[in-house]
Design a protein around this motif. Sequence first.
Motif, PDB file in Angstrom:
ATOM      1  N   ALA A 125      45.010  29.419  15.439  1.00 59.19           N
ATOM      2  CA  ALA A 125      45.113  30.110  16.822  1.00 59.19           C
ATOM      3  C   ALA A 125      45.336  29.065  17.586  1.00 59.19           C
ATOM      4  CB  ALA A 125      43.789  30.886  17.289  1.00 59.19           C
ATOM      5  N   ILE A 126      44.608  27.976  17.471  1.00 55.05           N
ATOM      6  CA  ILE A 126      44.711  26.759  18.601  1.00 55.05           C
ATOM      7  C   ILE A 126      46.165  25.914  18.351  1.00 55.05           C
ATOM      8  CG2 ILE A 126      43.808  24.531  19.201  1.00 55.05           C
ATOM      9  CD1 ILE A 126      41.049  25.602  18.802  1.00 55.05           C
ATOM     10  N   THR A 165      40.731  30.052  13.468  1.00 52.66           N
ATOM     11  CA  THR A 165      40.648  29.712  14.674  1.00 52.66           C
ATOM     12  C   THR A 165      41.504  28.373  14.849  1.00 52.66           C
ATOM     13  OG1 THR A 165      38.043  30.236  14.812  1.00 52.66           O
ATOM     14  CG2 THR A 165      38.923  28.535  16.047  1.00 52.66           C
ATOM     15  N   ALA A 175      51.375  42.670  21.402  1.00 52.85           N
ATOM     16  CA  ALA A 175      49.823  43.205  20.994  1.00 52.85           C
ATOM     17  C   ALA A 175      49.197  43.169  22.351  1.00 52.85           C
ATOM     18  CB  ALA A 175      49.162  41.730  20.444  1.00 52.85           C
ATOM     19  N   ARG A 181      47.707  38.834  13.793  1.00 54.74           N
ATOM     20  CA  ARG A 181      47.674  39.255  15.177  1.00 54.74           C
ATOM     21  C   ARG A 181      47.867  38.308  16.174  1.00 54.74           C
ATOM     22  NH1 ARG A 181      41.900  41.863  17.162  1.00 54.74           N
ATOM     23  NH2 ARG A 181      42.469  42.467  19.415  1.00 54.74           N
ATOM     24  N   THR A 182      47.389  36.892  15.998  1.00 51.00           N
ATOM     25  CA  THR A 182      47.642  35.850  17.008  1.00 51.00           C
ATOM     26  C   THR A 182      49.141  35.466  16.993  1.00 51.00           C
ATOM     27  OG1 THR A 182      45.242  35.297  16.653  1.00 51.00           O
ATOM     28  CG2 THR A 182      46.762  33.518  17.719  1.00 51.00           C
ATOM     29  N   ARG A 216      30.452  28.452  15.990  1.00 56.19           N
ATOM     30  CA  ARG A 216      31.306  27.667  15.411  1.00 56.19           C
ATOM     31  C   ARG A 216      32.009  26.609  15.926  1.00 56.19           C
ATOM     32  NH1 ARG A 216      34.183  28.436   9.375  1.00 56.19           N
ATOM     33  NH2 ARG A 216      34.981  26.010   9.226  1.00 56.19           N
ATOM     34  N   ASN A 222      37.227  27.247  11.392  1.00 57.05           N
ATOM     35  CA  ASN A 222      37.471  28.595  10.825  1.00 57.05           C
ATOM     36  C   ASN A 222      39.003  28.389  10.693  1.00 57.05           C
ATOM     37  OD1 ASN A 222      38.527  31.236  11.213  1.00 57.05           O
ATOM     38  ND2 ASN A 222      36.827  31.407  10.064  1.00 57.05           N
ATOM     39  N   GLU A 275      51.541  37.231  16.356  1.00 59.65           N
ATOM     40  CA  GLU A 275      52.326  38.268  17.288  1.00 59.65           C
ATOM     41  C   GLU A 275      52.328  37.841  18.681  1.00 59.65           C
ATOM     42  OE1 GLU A 275      54.056  41.943  18.579  1.00 59.65           O
ATOM     43  OE2 GLU A 275      51.878  41.313  18.617  1.00 59.65           O
ATOM     44  N   ALA A 276      51.109  37.885  18.997  1.00 65.01           N
ATOM     45  CA  ALA A 276      50.589  38.205  20.403  1.00 65.01           C
ATOM     46  C   ALA A 276      51.298  36.720  21.055  1.00 65.01           C
ATOM     47  CB  ALA A 276      49.223  38.071  20.534  1.00 65.01           C
ATOM     48  N   MET A 277      51.292  35.554  20.584  1.00 65.87           N
ATOM     49  CA  MET A 277      51.700  34.508  21.040  1.00 65.87           C
ATOM     50  C   MET A 277      53.331  34.127  21.045  1.00 65.87           C
ATOM     51  SD  MET A 277      49.277  32.724  22.326  1.00 65.87           S
ATOM     52  CE  MET A 277      47.611  33.100  22.329  1.00 65.87           C
ATOM     53  N   GLY A 278      53.975  35.133  20.353  1.00 66.32           N
ATOM     54  CA  GLY A 278      55.508  35.268  19.991  1.00 66.32           C
ATOM     55  C   GLY A 278      55.946  34.050  19.355  1.00 66.32           C
ATOM     56  N   TRP A 310      48.766  28.344  19.756  1.00 62.73           N
ATOM     57  CA  TRP A 310      48.792  28.117  21.222  1.00 62.73           C
ATOM     58  C   TRP A 310      49.504  27.179  21.711  1.00 62.73           C
ATOM     59  CZ3 TRP A 310      48.440  30.048  25.933  1.00 62.73           C
ATOM     60  CH2 TRP A 310      47.800  29.137  26.746  1.00 62.73           C
ATOM     61  N   GLU A 311      49.178  25.847  21.001  1.00 62.99           N
ATOM     62  CA  GLU A 311      49.687  24.460  21.495  1.00 62.99           C
ATOM     63  C   GLU A 311      51.212  24.241  21.055  1.00 62.99           C
ATOM     64  OE1 GLU A 311      48.106  21.460  22.974  1.00 62.99           O
ATOM     65  OE2 GLU A 311      47.116  23.038  23.793  1.00 62.99           O
ATOM     66  N   VAL A 339      53.204  26.662  20.697  1.00 64.50           N
ATOM     67  CA  VAL A 339      54.137  27.800  21.818  1.00 64.50           C
ATOM     68  C   VAL A 339      54.038  27.431  23.245  1.00 64.50           C
ATOM     69  CG1 VAL A 339      54.360  30.165  22.521  1.00 64.50           C
ATOM     70  CG2 VAL A 339      53.785  29.503  20.121  1.00 64.50           C
ATOM     71  N   ARG A 340      52.965  26.864  23.512  1.00 60.12           N
ATOM     72  CA  ARG A 340      52.729  26.508  25.031  1.00 60.12           C
ATOM     73  C   ARG A 340      53.535  25.288  25.296  1.00 60.12           C
ATOM     74  NH1 ARG A 340      49.633  22.978  27.499  1.00 60.12           N
ATOM     75  NH2 ARG A 340      48.496  22.152  25.927  1.00 60.12           N
ATOM     76  N   ARG A 386      55.131  44.235  13.524  1.00 58.45           N
ATOM     77  CA  ARG A 386      56.142  43.821  14.477  1.00 58.45           C
ATOM     78  C   ARG A 386      56.256  42.166  14.194  1.00 58.45           C
ATOM     79  NH1 ARG A 386      51.841  46.607  17.139  1.00 58.45           N
ATOM     80  NH2 ARG A 386      50.728  44.751  17.580  1.00 58.45           N
ATOM     81  N   GLN A 431      53.170  37.132  24.448  1.00 58.61           N
ATOM     82  CA  GLN A 431      54.554  37.548  24.470  1.00 58.61           C
ATOM     83  C   GLN A 431      54.990  38.452  23.568  1.00 58.61           C
ATOM     84  OE1 GLN A 431      57.095  33.954  23.869  1.00 58.61           O
ATOM     85  NE2 GLN A 431      55.714  32.408  24.903  1.00 58.61           N
TER      86      GLN A 431
END
Lengths: 264, 264
Positions: free
Chosen positions: B253-254, B250, A243, B135-136, A135, B247, B138-141, B257-258, B260-261, B168, A240
């Motif tokens: 997540a994007i 998804t 995970a 999950r995303t 998708r 989704n 937390e991983a991305m902070g 990402w943007e 935080v980045r 966390r 960061q």
Amino acid sequence: MENITSKNNEKIKSAIAIRDSASQRKKNGKFFLEGARLCGDAAISGGDILQFFFTEKARAKFPEFFEKILSSAGESYCISEEVSRKLSDTQSPQGMFCVCKTGDKNISADKINHNGKYILLENVQDPSNLGAVARTAEAMGVDGLIVSGGCDIYNPKALRACMGAFFRLNIIECGDIIRFIKSAQAKGMKAFASTPDSEAVKITEVDFSGGVICIVGNEGNGVTCETMSAADAKITIPMQGRAESLNASTAAAILIWEMVRRGA
Amino acid sequence: MENITSKNNEKIKSAIAIRDSASQRKKNGKFFLEGARLCGDAAISGGDILQFFFTEKARAKFPEFFEKILSSAGESYCISEEVSRKLSDTQSPQGMFCVCKTGDKNISADKINHNGKYILLENVQDPSNLGAVARTAEAMGVDGLIVSGGCDIYNPKALRACMGAFFRLNIIECGDIIRFIKSAQAKGMKAFASTPDSEAVKITEVDFSGGVICIVGNEGNGVTCETMSAADAKITIPMQGRAESLNASTAAAILIWEMVRRGA
């Protein structure tokens, strides 16, 4: 047009076998679709529909999809509500089902677009992840989704999760993943293998210009060692938190986004 | 330590009610966890474990998790295999379960980090999406995950999908979403509502500096009209395919990402 009212009808039993078993799908070169929208997408996008099963209720409720599917399907059968419940994989069946031909998606790396952007999934197991990546890949406009033999893209759950993108996306099955990567590299393409390993090249520092294949591996084990070695570089999405990794479809989504956004 | 061998034990029945019903979770202020890793994560991360249920097999198989959970749990019960199968939501139960206190996650927008990056989920229904976003995030902070009342973050499927990130991650429940956004804006934060509408501001053109709340809406209906109006801007992830939307997890997540980045 034949009516089917028995759950033990051979056509129904054979459709269920295709629905439930990856090996049956492979052996017969067929896959199973459920839902008005998804069957309609197959018809509109030129999917090869061998059999179409529908209830009278579904015919009345989705007349537009019905006409499109009927005119594309090789054989069509009006089924009873009981048979529909038997065919269905869901709690509230819509009463439309298709058996389609898988077709040959084995394309040599020589024949893909060598300036294109591709996402390659190696042994991704979860059908929801497979569908989600398809998708995203379609929405983002990648040139193709390449899947290794370990990815069951015809799984009904994967097909539902991809929301029809399956029929609009260029899907390529690669028998020998190493050979595929090496052929693509010989044509000037770059192959990047993703990993949660923080020592790998950060995707923010990767050059996505030109022909690129980004590889995402299995949920538990990641990209295999052999494939990792064949790649031009190991790349990673910087994290960061604490995970250990991202979900496979999330990682694929961010890779696709960066590859398409920056590689144009 | 008490042994429980009857499936009809009141403590087991009450744990199952917490597992299966969002209203029971809300009413009792409790939630249910399954799996050695997840229960272990709760213990390690200071989750408030009221009851711990384990089989002898699980105790022998996961001694490290067992000790950590045992020392954190208010009450502990050794259960039979039959009771474990009854408590389990999965095909192959690991034999470790906890009932935890939800605690008060209602924090006023005045008390969050006004220079932080937050993702806000409005009425996201699918527990797998909720877990995947946690999950995303937390991983991305990100600085926190804000959820509206329509998000059932204590659903066992959501907890499984988030892979322990739940414990966390800074999770904030907002009762009144409009009020929360307005208070945050009064402190200088920006709120961006995401939409598949291609007329909205492309996320590649959004200024993510300073305090930011990115809002992702319900899978079918998107961000509500009221929340959309309260936001500083409507933003969109540019799409090229024929997909109508991404989704929810998804898209989140994007956006994460943007945000935080580029917002660092």
